[in-house]
Design an enzyme around this catalytic site. Structure first.
Site, PDB file in Angstrom:
ATOM      1  N   HIS A  22       0.848  -1.205   0.000  1.00  0.00           N
ATOM      2  CA  HIS A  22       0.000   0.000   0.000  1.00  0.00           C
ATOM      3  C   HIS A  22       0.882   1.254   0.000  1.00  0.00           C
ATOM      4  O   HIS A  22       0.602   2.222  -0.702  1.00  0.00           O
ATOM      5  CB  HIS A  22      -0.872   0.059   1.262  1.00  0.00           C
ATOM      6  CG  HIS A  22      -1.933  -0.996   1.356  1.00  0.00           C
ATOM      7  ND1 HIS A  22      -2.031  -1.862   2.407  1.00  0.00           N
ATOM      8  CD2 HIS A  22      -2.974  -1.299   0.529  1.00  0.00           C
ATOM      9  CE1 HIS A  22      -3.083  -2.658   2.239  1.00  0.00           C
ATOM     10  NE2 HIS A  22      -3.665  -2.347   1.110  1.00  0.00           N
ATOM     11  N   LYS A  46     -17.610  -5.576   8.139  1.00  0.00           N
ATOM     12  CA  LYS A  46     -16.296  -6.213   7.962  1.00  0.00           C
ATOM     13  C   LYS A  46     -15.530  -6.165   9.278  1.00  0.00           C
ATOM     14  O   LYS A  46     -15.277  -5.081   9.808  1.00  0.00           O
ATOM     15  CB  LYS A  46     -15.530  -5.455   6.854  1.00  0.00           C
ATOM     16  CG  LYS A  46     -14.352  -6.208   6.292  1.00  0.00           C
ATOM     17  CD  LYS A  46     -13.885  -5.573   4.985  1.00  0.00           C
ATOM     18  CE  LYS A  46     -12.661  -6.278   4.432  1.00  0.00           C
ATOM     19  NZ  LYS A  46     -12.257  -5.777   3.135  1.00  0.00           N
ATOM     20  N   ARG A  95      -2.212  -5.398  -8.271  1.00  0.00           N
ATOM     21  CA  ARG A  95      -1.034  -6.228  -7.999  1.00  0.00           C
ATOM     22  C   ARG A  95      -0.836  -7.295  -9.060  1.00  0.00           C
ATOM     23  O   ARG A  95       0.271  -7.649  -9.397  1.00  0.00           O
ATOM     24  CB  ARG A  95      -1.172  -6.903  -6.635  1.00  0.00           C
ATOM     25  CG  ARG A  95      -1.063  -5.941  -5.469  1.00  0.00           C
ATOM     26  CD  ARG A  95      -1.579  -6.554  -4.220  1.00  0.00           C
ATOM     27  NE  ARG A  95      -2.985  -6.918  -4.376  1.00  0.00           N
ATOM     28  CZ  ARG A  95      -3.672  -7.651  -3.534  1.00  0.00           C
ATOM     29  NH1 ARG A  95      -3.091  -8.140  -2.467  1.00  0.00           N
ATOM     30  NH2 ARG A  95      -4.953  -7.912  -3.743  1.00  0.00           N
ATOM     31  N   SER A 133      -2.984  -7.872   3.312  1.00  0.00           N
ATOM     32  CA  SER A 133      -3.085  -7.662   4.759  1.00  0.00           C
ATOM     33  C   SER A 133      -3.423  -8.972   5.474  1.00  0.00           C
ATOM     34  O   SER A 133      -2.894  -9.242   6.555  1.00  0.00           O
ATOM     35  CB  SER A 133      -4.142  -6.605   5.057  1.00  0.00           C
ATOM     36  OG  SER A 133      -3.791  -5.394   4.444  1.00  0.00           O
TER      37      SER A 133
HETATM   38  N1  COA Z   1      -0.210  -3.984  -1.527  1.00  0.00           N
HETATM   39  C1  COA Z   1      -0.536  -4.944  -0.669  1.00  0.00           C
HETATM   40  N2  COA Z   1      -1.779  -5.373  -0.504  1.00  0.00           N
HETATM   41  C2  COA Z   1      -2.734  -4.800  -1.230  1.00  0.00           C
HETATM   42  C3  COA Z   1      -2.464  -3.785  -2.148  1.00  0.00           C
HETATM   43  C4  COA Z   1      -1.129  -3.381  -2.283  1.00  0.00           C
HETATM   44  N3  COA Z   1      -0.746  -2.442  -3.136  1.00  0.00           N
HETATM   45  N4  COA Z   1      -3.607  -3.416  -2.728  1.00  0.00           N
HETATM   46  C5  COA Z   1      -4.559  -4.173  -2.193  1.00  0.00           C
HETATM   47  N5  COA Z   1      -4.041  -5.006  -1.291  1.00  0.00           N
HETATM   48  C6  COA Z   1      -4.742  -6.053  -0.527  1.00  0.00           C
HETATM   49  C7  COA Z   1      -5.173  -5.583   0.817  1.00  0.00           C
HETATM   50  O1  COA Z   1      -4.169  -5.819   1.762  1.00  0.00           O
HETATM   51  C8  COA Z   1      -6.381  -6.433   1.041  1.00  0.00           C
HETATM   52  O2  COA Z   1      -5.985  -7.682   1.487  1.00  0.00           O
HETATM   53  P1  COA Z   1      -6.907  -8.571   2.409  1.00  0.00           P
HETATM   54  O3  COA Z   1      -8.156  -8.850   1.615  1.00  0.00           O
HETATM   55  O4  COA Z   1      -6.045  -9.721   2.621  1.00  0.00           O
HETATM   56  O5  COA Z   1      -7.172  -7.776   3.644  1.00  0.00           O
HETATM   57  C9  COA Z   1      -6.968  -6.591  -0.356  1.00  0.00           C
HETATM   58  O6  COA Z   1      -5.904  -6.387  -1.230  1.00  0.00           O
HETATM   59  C10 COA Z   1      -8.002  -5.564  -0.714  1.00  0.00           C
HETATM   60  O7  COA Z   1      -7.760  -4.447   0.094  1.00  0.00           O
HETATM   61  P2  COA Z   1      -8.014  -2.922  -0.141  1.00  0.00           P
HETATM   62  O8  COA Z   1      -7.184  -2.362  -1.207  1.00  0.00           O
HETATM   63  O9  COA Z   1      -7.918  -2.282   1.183  1.00  0.00           O
HETATM   64  O10 COA Z   1      -9.412  -2.901  -0.699  1.00  0.00           O
HETATM   65  P3  COA Z   1     -10.653  -3.340  -0.006  1.00  0.00           P
HETATM   66  O11 COA Z   1     -11.251  -4.328  -0.932  1.00  0.00           O
HETATM   67  O12 COA Z   1     -10.453  -3.748   1.382  1.00  0.00           O
HETATM   68  O13 COA Z   1     -11.391  -1.980   0.023  1.00  0.00           O
HETATM   69  C11 COA Z   1     -12.836  -0.275  -0.799  1.00  0.00           C
HETATM   70  C12 COA Z   1     -12.051  -1.538  -1.067  1.00  0.00           C
HETATM   71  C13 COA Z   1     -12.852   0.116   0.651  1.00  0.00           C
HETATM   72  C14 COA Z   1     -12.165   0.810  -1.584  1.00  0.00           C
HETATM   73  C15 COA Z   1     -14.237  -0.572  -1.333  1.00  0.00           C
HETATM   74  O14 COA Z   1     -14.770  -1.676  -0.675  1.00  0.00           O
HETATM   75  C16 COA Z   1     -15.134   0.614  -1.159  1.00  0.00           C
HETATM   76  O15 COA Z   1     -15.082   1.531  -1.939  1.00  0.00           O
HETATM   77  N6  COA Z   1     -15.946   0.598  -0.089  1.00  0.00           N
HETATM   78  C17 COA Z   1     -16.862   1.675   0.252  1.00  0.00           C
HETATM   79  C18 COA Z   1     -18.295   1.301  -0.148  1.00  0.00           C
HETATM   80  C19 COA Z   1     -18.484   1.499  -1.620  1.00  0.00           C
HETATM   81  O16 COA Z   1     -18.269   2.561  -2.155  1.00  0.00           O
HETATM   82  N7  COA Z   1     -18.969   0.439  -2.264  1.00  0.00           N
HETATM   83  C20 COA Z   1     -19.216   0.456  -3.673  1.00  0.00           C
HETATM   84  C21 COA Z   1     -17.941   0.220  -4.432  1.00  0.00           C
HETATM   85  S1  COA Z   1     -18.218   0.334  -6.151  1.00  0.00           S
END
Ligand code: COA
Length: 166
Positions: A22, A46, A95, A133
């Site tokens: 990240h 979550k 990624r 994560s």
């Molecule tokens: N390096 C390491 N890990 C990464 C990464 C990077 N560059 N990019 C993503 N990841 C991993 C994260 O660690 C996480 O791992 P985990 O599932 O093991 O915990 C996974 O990829 C996804 O994480 P993240 O990038 O934090 O995305 P998310 O899916 O948790 O969050 C939101 C996505 C919060 C942006 C999305 O759910 C959202 O917009 N929520 C708000 C509600 C909304 O608007 N909904 C409609 C969306 S269209």
């Protein structure tokens, strides 16, 4: 009035916790944009290991001195938060190919919800492509070595949660 001369981007995520992957994305984004808002998504459905405030603090420590960052949290839609902040660029990391389908769907939906905003995809360094994560938490839970995957403060916080040696 909003300062339109500044290019501001929003980097939303769960960040439970922030990893070096990240951080790599945030550092790339700040080379392109003047200011980056890193926003911790709060989703009551979550379950997270770290609280909202803990996740914010860990990100703040990780980006300290690296540029113009604001670390905050939001609940509800990313598109609505982007609107509230007057942001037209949403940063997401890609990624590997397996991220693409989910990210593509989310980017198009966000554009539907906020047509004047676009998602900017950045690729982390290849050494972070396998990081997530959940895997970091799993390694920490089993007292494995995590220092090379996460910022120092995160490694310490994980050791506090799970025990384990340096
Ligand atoms: N390096 C390491 N890990 C990464 C990464 C990077 N560059 N990019 C993503 N990841 C991993 C994260 O660690 C996480 O791992 P985990 O599932 O093991 O915990 C996974 O990829 C996804 O994480 P993240 O990038 O934090 O995305 P998310 O899916 O948790 O969050 C939101 C996505 C919060 C942006 C999305 O759910 C959202 O917009 N929520 C708000 C509600 C909304 O608007 N909904 C409609 C969306 S269209």
């Amino acid at each position: 009035m909003k300062d339109l001369s500044k290019r501001i981007a929003l980097y939303p995520g769960t960040f439970d916790p922030i990893t070096n992957g990240h951080l790599d994305i945030a550092e790339r984004a700040i080379q392109i944009f003047d200011h980056l808002i890193i926003a911790v998504a709060v989703n009551p459905a979550k379950q997270t290991l770290f609280s909202e405030q803990e996740r914010i603090k860990l990100i703040e420590k990780a980006v300290e001195g690296l540029g113009s960052f604001e670390v905050t949290s939001f609940s509800g839609l990313t598109a609505s938060f982007a609107e509230l902040k007057g942001v037209r660029a949403i940063i997401r990391g890609l990624r590997m190919i397996s991220d693409f389908e989910y990210e593509f769907q989310m980017a198009l939906m966000n554009r539907k919800l906020k047509p004047d905003a676009d998602t900017v995809f950045l690729m982390p360094s290849e050494k972070y492509t396998y990081l997530s994560s959940s895997t970091i938490k799993d390694i920490a839970r089993h007292q494995g070595q995590i220092d090379c995957f996460v910022p120092k403060a995160v490694a310490e916080a994980l050791r506090e949660k799970f025990g384990g040696k340096k």
